[in-house]
Design an enzyme around this catalytic site. Structure first.
Site, mmCIF file in Angstrom:
data_model
loop_
_atom_site.group_PDB
_atom_site.id
_atom_site.type_symbol
_atom_site.label_atom_id
_atom_site.label_comp_id
_atom_site.label_asym_id
_atom_site.label_seq_id
_atom_site.Cartn_x
_atom_site.Cartn_y
_atom_site.Cartn_z
ATOM 1 C CG HIS A 43 46.229 43.224 53.720
ATOM 2 N ND1 HIS A 43 46.114 44.576 53.350
ATOM 3 C CD2 HIS A 43 44.835 43.032 53.860
ATOM 4 C CE1 HIS A 43 45.259 45.232 53.326
ATOM 5 N NE2 HIS A 43 44.037 44.211 53.674
ATOM 6 C CB CYS A 84 39.251 46.738 55.546
ATOM 7 S SG CYS A 84 40.441 45.678 56.390
#
Length: 682
Positions: free
Chosen positions: A67, A182
């Protein structure tokens, strides 16, 4: 809106996209292009691979979720492939046969990212994952994905739901908090949150609240929830926002992926910590005052390993030191440019005893002797002022290095003793080696003192008075009584060795420095070489200036060489690399080695060795020609501070040509399968 995130044109079932993550990501990027979601699949793939290089995106259950945020897409987009042959995306349990490419628009709104985070949360549900494997058509997959996008709760409602179910029946439960985060804030953040929440729901006597610090939103815990908490889990790959809220709570720290892979283990560790009076705690509270406010994630239950903590502490010190070096060094160079090099013979008197209304002449009395300067008047005075300002900035570099190493290990209580230790290092002649030692020493001592239990009456004084006082005292005594002279001897020996270098020994050092500068392009090895050069620059001796020239010239090679290579053999590079090549040369001329990172991340085996070879050539030639740099940064734009300039330019040209030729040969003789796949897909 969820209908727009994925369509059947973005889904591939039982596809053969390659055998490596690079190939699969490039293949999915072209799937996105075929669905008319991007006109630059190469850029999209490069952005996803850049994220992949930071941390593999494989997660338990045979799933991968590469991603990124990318300017190559304008709407949030999901590409999905159920692979015929599973590919290793770095998960510990199995290769991935279900791969999602999540592409968020660069700078897109948070509502878009909320939809993407819902998918990530659904991937921890075994029924949903199995349904994806059993689906017989793209339409069936589309329905499954749209269902979770349209029905899953939005960010942080998992935690709110958990809290709402709490009642008097679980009043005796151990109340645990968790923070997940993250670097991208799109996928792993929410998968970790849901993995912990689902596991906590299966455990008796555990009540969990989760705060996701992701891109889509951050809803902080209510104060009442924090007050009732008995322990906290930090499952993060980035710093925790407002960490001081949890001061004094027992803490378990790890990387975000560990929370996905071992949620029960982490919860059990948190329960044990809640019941252990000696457990490691978040710094800043009444019962503890140490620890690092900038702790990085780790894979262990008690945070980073000792070696990793020390390494990251040194890198933190270097990163905080660099602005002092850059500002001070460039001011010194500007002082030389304006006031002339002989201005250094009397800069202090020139800057403090003269003014705009009392400008110096060519002959100035310096400490009782008349000194003649080539320049006079405003130029000499302003040059001295700039040089004096730069000297003051350079005077802080050892203290800043030491202070921020200690800060990384012990938080705010470590700053003062770290700076004091650095100042003592300068005083006794131990230099930057002493600064490294005092920073680590101050940090370890401050952290140890902070973990000692203190009476409540003095607890509030511990971080601001007692720990800085005691640690500064101990570091000062250790340096003056034990370590100062030995470290000063080492520093003197190093300086003498550098000063005596000539011929082959100097060339060999140049080769080593060139290899280090091009090995990881801004990483720890690169920073270690840069620290070696800049720390010595403050001494002003010729050997240190030669090292600085070698380091700066070698660090300029990779971006320039790769830019040239993309122009010479355009077909050997992806569209994204071709685009990056248009600006990489300017980054290289500015001594920004990071301009080569997109190339190295996409193709490290061909790019990095080629760049190291060119860096070694450049480092060797700068040493062989005796090239010196008085500036620590700026590249070709501080050419006035480099002498002889012809030596610098020849070395830079030779290294650039070497790297350009080698990277072209490597890509031509050892073709990039991912690039070939991207061409075939296009």
């Amino acid at each position: 809106m969820s209908q727009d995130v994925i369509t059947t044109r973005l889904i591939r079932l039982d596809a053969d996209l390659g055998t490596t993550p690079d190939e699969v990501i490039h293949g999915l990027a072209h799937v996105v292009a075929h669905a008319n979601r991007t006109d630059n699949p190469g850029q999209l793939a490069a952005d996803a691979l850049a994220r992949e290089s930071k941390s593999p995106t494989g997660v338990p259950g045979g799933i991968a979720i590469p991603h990124c945020r990318s300017a190559a897409v304008t709407v949030p987009t999901l590409g999905f492939a159920r692979l015929r042959q599973a590919v290793d995306f770095g998960s510990k349990d199995a290769n991935a046969d279900l791969v999602f490419l999540i592409a968020a628009p660069d700078g897109g709104g948070k509502e878009h990212l909320k939809l993407l985070s819902k998918l990530a949360r659904a991937l921890v549900r075994q029924d949903f994952v199995q349904s994806l494997r059993d689906a017989e058509s793209e339409e069936a997959v589309l329905a499954l994905i749209n269902d979770v996008l349209g029905t899953n709760p939005s960010d942080n409602k998992q935690a709110a739901s958990t809290a709402a179910k709490a009642s008097s029946t679980d009043a005796e439960a151990v109340r645990i908090l968790a923070i997940t985060a993250c670097p991208t804030g799109i996928a792993h953040t929410y998968m970790a949150a849901d993995a912990l929440s689902q596991e906590a729901a299966k455990m008796d006597g555990v009540h969990l609240d989760v705060e996701t610090q992701g891109s889509s939103s951050v809803t902080p815990f209510p104060a009442a929830v924090v007050d009732r908490a008995q322990a906290i889990i930090f499952a993060t790959d980035v710093g925790v926002k407002d960490r001081e809220r949890f001061a004094g709570l027992p803490v378990i720290e790890s990387g975000v992926k560990r929370a996905i892979q071992e949620p029960r283990t982490m919860l059990e560790e948190a329960v044990a910590a809640a019941k252990d009076p000696a457990a490691r705690r978040v710094p800043g509270g009444a019962t503890t005052t140490s620890g690092t406010e900038n702790s990085q994630a780790s894979e262990g239950s008690q945070g980073l390993s000792t070696a990793k903590k020390l390494q990251q502490a040194v890198m933190t010190g270097v990163s905080y030191m660099v602005p002092f070096v850059a500002a001070g060094g460039l001011l010194l160079a500007l002082g030389f440019l304006i006031g002339g090099y002989d201005m250094a013979n009397g800069w202090k008197v020139l800057a403090t005893e003269f003014s705009l209304g009392n400008l110096p002449g060519h002959d100035v009395n310096i400490d009782g002797s008349m000194v003649h300067f080539d320049r006079a008047g405003l130029a000499l005075y302003l040059g001295a002022v700039l040089f004096a300002t730069g000297q003051m900035a350079m005077g802080f570099i050892v203290a800043a290095l030491s202070g921020y190493i200690a800060y990384a290990l012990a938080g705010r209580p470590g700053i003062a003793p770290g700076f004091v230790g650095g100042a003592v290092s300068v005083l006794v002649g131990a230099g930057f080696i002493g600064g490294l030692v005092t920073g680590l020493l101050a940090g370890v001592l401050a952290a140890w003192l902070g973990q000692r239990k203190a009476p409540r009456v003095v607890a509030s004084l511990m971080p601001v008075v007692i720990i800085p006082l005691l640690t500064s005292l101990l570091v000062g005594l250790i340096m003056f009584l034990l370590l100062g002279r030995p470290l000063a001897g080492i520093m003197t020996g190093l300086q003498d060795w550098l000063s005596s270098m000539s011929g082959s020994s100097a060339v060999l050092l140049g080769v080593i420095l060139g290899l280090m500068m091009c090995f990881d392009l801004g990483g720890p090895v690169n920073k270690a070489a840069y620290l070696f050069a800049t720390a010595g620059l403050s001494t002003g001796d010729e050997a240190s200036m030669k090292i600085m020239a070698a380091v700066m010239a070698a660090g300029m090679v990779p971006p320039i060489a790769l830019s040239i290579a993309t122009f010479i053999r355009k077909s050997l590079f992806t569209p994204a690399e071709q685009e990056n090549g248009k600006s990489a040369w300017l980054l290289g001329l500015s001594f920004i080695s990071e301009g080569a990172i997109p190339f190295a991340a996409a193709d490290p085996l061909r790019v990095i060795p080629s760049m190291m070879a060119g860096g070694a050539v450049t480092g060797a030639l700068t040493m062989a020609t005796g090239t010196m740099s008085r500036a620590p940064h700026g590249g070709i734009f501080v050419s006035f501070a480099i002498s002889p300039l012809w030596g610098f330019l020849i070395a830079l040209l030779a290294g650039t040509i070497t790297s350009s030729i080698l990277v072209i040969l490597a890509k031509q003789m050892w073709p990039n399968k991912a690039l070939q796949l991207a061409r075939n897909a296009g």
